[in-house]
Structure formats: structure tokens, C-alpha cells
Scaffold this motif. Sequence first.
Motif, PDB file in Angstrom:
ATOM      1  N   VAL A   1      12.870   5.480 -22.758  1.00 41.49           N
ATOM      2  CA  VAL A   1      11.654   4.669 -22.667  1.00 41.49           C
ATOM      3  C   VAL A   1      10.921   5.014 -21.377  1.00 41.49           C
ATOM      4  O   VAL A   1      11.525   5.006 -20.295  1.00 41.49           O
ATOM      5  CB  VAL A   1      11.978   3.157 -22.710  1.00 41.49           C
ATOM      6  N   ASP A   2       9.648   5.324 -21.491  1.00 46.70           N
ATOM      7  CA  ASP A   2       8.841   5.640 -20.313  1.00 46.70           C
ATOM      8  C   ASP A   2       7.435   5.098 -20.516  1.00 46.70           C
ATOM      9  O   ASP A   2       6.953   4.994 -21.658  1.00 46.70           O
ATOM     10  CB  ASP A   2       8.792   7.152 -20.077  1.00 46.70           C
ATOM     11  N   ILE A   3       6.774   4.783 -19.410  1.00 49.13           N
ATOM     12  CA  ILE A   3       5.427   4.208 -19.486  1.00 49.13           C
ATOM     13  C   ILE A   3       4.354   5.261 -19.748  1.00 49.13           C
ATOM     14  O   ILE A   3       3.255   4.943 -20.190  1.00 49.13           O
ATOM     15  CB  ILE A   3       5.113   3.430 -18.185  1.00 49.13           C
ATOM     16  N   ALA A   4       4.683   6.532 -19.499  1.00 48.91           N
ATOM     17  CA  ALA A   4       3.702   7.615 -19.613  1.00 48.91           C
ATOM     18  C   ALA A   4       3.786   8.281 -20.977  1.00 48.91           C
ATOM     19  O   ALA A   4       4.813   8.868 -21.330  1.00 48.91           O
ATOM     20  CB  ALA A   4       3.923   8.645 -18.508  1.00 48.91           C
ATOM     21  N   SER A   5       2.714   8.228 -21.728  1.00 50.86           N
ATOM     22  CA  SER A   5       2.728   8.776 -23.093  1.00 50.86           C
ATOM     23  C   SER A   5       2.937  10.286 -23.093  1.00 50.86           C
ATOM     24  O   SER A   5       3.573  10.830 -24.004  1.00 50.86           O
ATOM     25  CB  SER A   5       1.417   8.426 -23.814  1.00 50.86           C
ATOM     26  N   ASN A   6       2.424  10.981 -22.072  1.00 52.35           N
ATOM     27  CA  ASN A   6       2.600  12.440 -22.033  1.00 52.35           C
ATOM     28  C   ASN A   6       4.072  12.816 -21.820  1.00 52.35           C
ATOM     29  O   ASN A   6       4.557  13.803 -22.375  1.00 52.35           O
ATOM     30  CB  ASN A   6       1.719  13.065 -20.948  1.00 52.35           C
ATOM     31  N   LEU A   7       4.803  11.993 -21.053  1.00 53.29           N
ATOM     32  CA  LEU A   7       6.219  12.282 -20.827  1.00 53.29           C
ATOM     33  C   LEU A   7       7.054  11.929 -22.052  1.00 53.29           C
ATOM     34  O   LEU A   7       8.033  12.619 -22.357  1.00 53.29           O
ATOM     35  CB  LEU A   7       6.712  11.542 -19.589  1.00 53.29           C
ATOM     36  N   VAL A   8       6.668  10.873 -22.762  1.00 57.75           N
ATOM     37  CA  VAL A   8       7.335  10.527 -24.018  1.00 57.75           C
ATOM     38  C   VAL A   8       7.185  11.676 -25.021  1.00 57.75           C
ATOM     39  O   VAL A   8       8.159  12.096 -25.663  1.00 57.75           O
ATOM     40  CB  VAL A   8       6.769   9.215 -24.589  1.00 57.75           C
ATOM     41  N   ALA A   9       5.976  12.197 -25.128  1.00 54.39           N
ATOM     42  CA  ALA A   9       5.742  13.316 -26.050  1.00 54.39           C
ATOM     43  C   ALA A   9       6.551  14.542 -25.633  1.00 54.39           C
ATOM     44  O   ALA A   9       7.148  15.227 -26.480  1.00 54.39           O
ATOM     45  CB  ALA A   9       4.252  13.657 -26.085  1.00 54.39           C
TER      46      ALA A   9
END
Length: 270
Positions: free
Chosen positions: A63-71
Amino acid sequence: MNPNKALWEKGDFTRIAASMRESGAALVDQLGITKQHHILDLGCGDGTTALPEAKLAAHVLGVDIASNLVAAGNKRAKEEGLSNCVFQEGDAINLNFLADRTFDLVVSIFGAMFAPDPFAVAKEMVRVTKPGGRIVMGNWIPGDPTLVAQILKISAAYTPPPPAGFISPMTWGVEANVTERFAAAGVSAGNISFLKDTFTFRYPGPPKGLFDNFRLYYGPTMNAFDAAAKGGKEEDLRRELEELFNSKNESGNPQQTVIPATFLRVTVAV
């Protein structure tokens, strides 16, 4: 936009994480993970510890707040054939999409420490951990002479004062603060242990290359350079940080970079 989300989506932390892979895997190897474990990796980035965990565990949720890191994490998991590792967007201070007592192990290495409400972070981590489970955090230490604490210290000198009520993420590196936060979440001090540990940044080039990655892709450093530029001090900041990276290089080779950084490893028995 949530300021933390904006901070971590501003750059590209995958560039920094590439220099942390070896230490991430080494730390995971010490956690006693088995094929029965269900793990939450909170503030996971693109999977520096989540992917090594998934090679040992039943299931890992990053789980991470940054969508680019999730992707980026989902892409890495797919490329490595890790169908038991999934990344999704979320905020460490409010994990309302996760049920109570779900995970055997909650891990957050230099992640949840940056969330703005540390008491909410501790409460949520305890809430989603099964009785008998563990929480493991890695937190940078304020005033520590090694790399990351010094990057943040130098950068802070070039940025405007934080808003009223701001709690520095570095306070997670103070044992008394950690104990207080988990005590408020119902964990006794006897169930919390501390260890000074080391993460080593490895970069296949001179220290300036690793410094450039921080300058161009690490949100806090990018913000410091933006602020320094407005005051005409960008060159001063660049010089200070470049000297720091050069002085901390322990590779013995100016064309290779090996920089250890000390952190506080926190283990909480729930």
C-alpha cells in the motif's frame, strides 16, 4: 491534493529504490517470513521489501499513497511472476479498506514514517495486525551523521518553516516517541524492541550520479531545490549535498558508490 501524495508523486522514487534493492532483500531475510504469512507492506514504494517478502510469504499487499509507485510495483510483481503480490493506493493514516486483524506481519521501511499523523499510523498498523503478529518499521534517525538524515537536515535549511502543527517524520527515529505512539494504540512498552541497523545505497557509478537521482527524483530534495532557487541559493544547496555524497562514499573507488545509512528498526509484538 493530499500534500504527501503530491510529494511522493512529484518525482520518481523508483530511481532511488534501485540503489536500495540489495539491502531491502537482506532485511526481509531477517524477518522469519514463512509460506503461511499474510503481509502488509505499508508505504511500500515500488516493492523494495514487498517483492522479496512475496518470494517467501503466502500473500503480500503493498500500500502506498503515490499512484505512480503503485503502478511501478504492480509492473515489477508481474515481471517477476509474483501473483501473490498486489499493490494498491492507500494512506497509512486511514486503512479503512482493510479489516481488523488481517495480517501476520505489517512492514513499513521508510514509508509510514512520512505520514502526517503518527498516532493514527500506529493505531492503524496495530488494528490490522493479528493478535500474536508483528509490526516492523524502519525509520531514519534525526541528527544521525549518515546519509539520509543529513540529506533531510541540509535540505530543511533551505526550505520555509513547516506549517503550525507539523510533526517531523524524523520523530519516528526517537525511541520514546515510538513507544508513546504504540502505547496510545494499546501496545505495552515491553512489546516494543529497537535495533540500530544499516541500509546501504549502491550505485554503479560515481556519487554524483546517485546525488543527481535524489536531486531530480526524490520529492523532499526536489522541494528543497525549488525553494533554494527562489532564494538564489540553488548552487549552495547543490554544493553541500554533492560534498555530502562524496564524503559518505565507502566504495574505495570514485567510479562506484556504496553509502551506508543508519536507521532505527522497530519491532512491535501485537
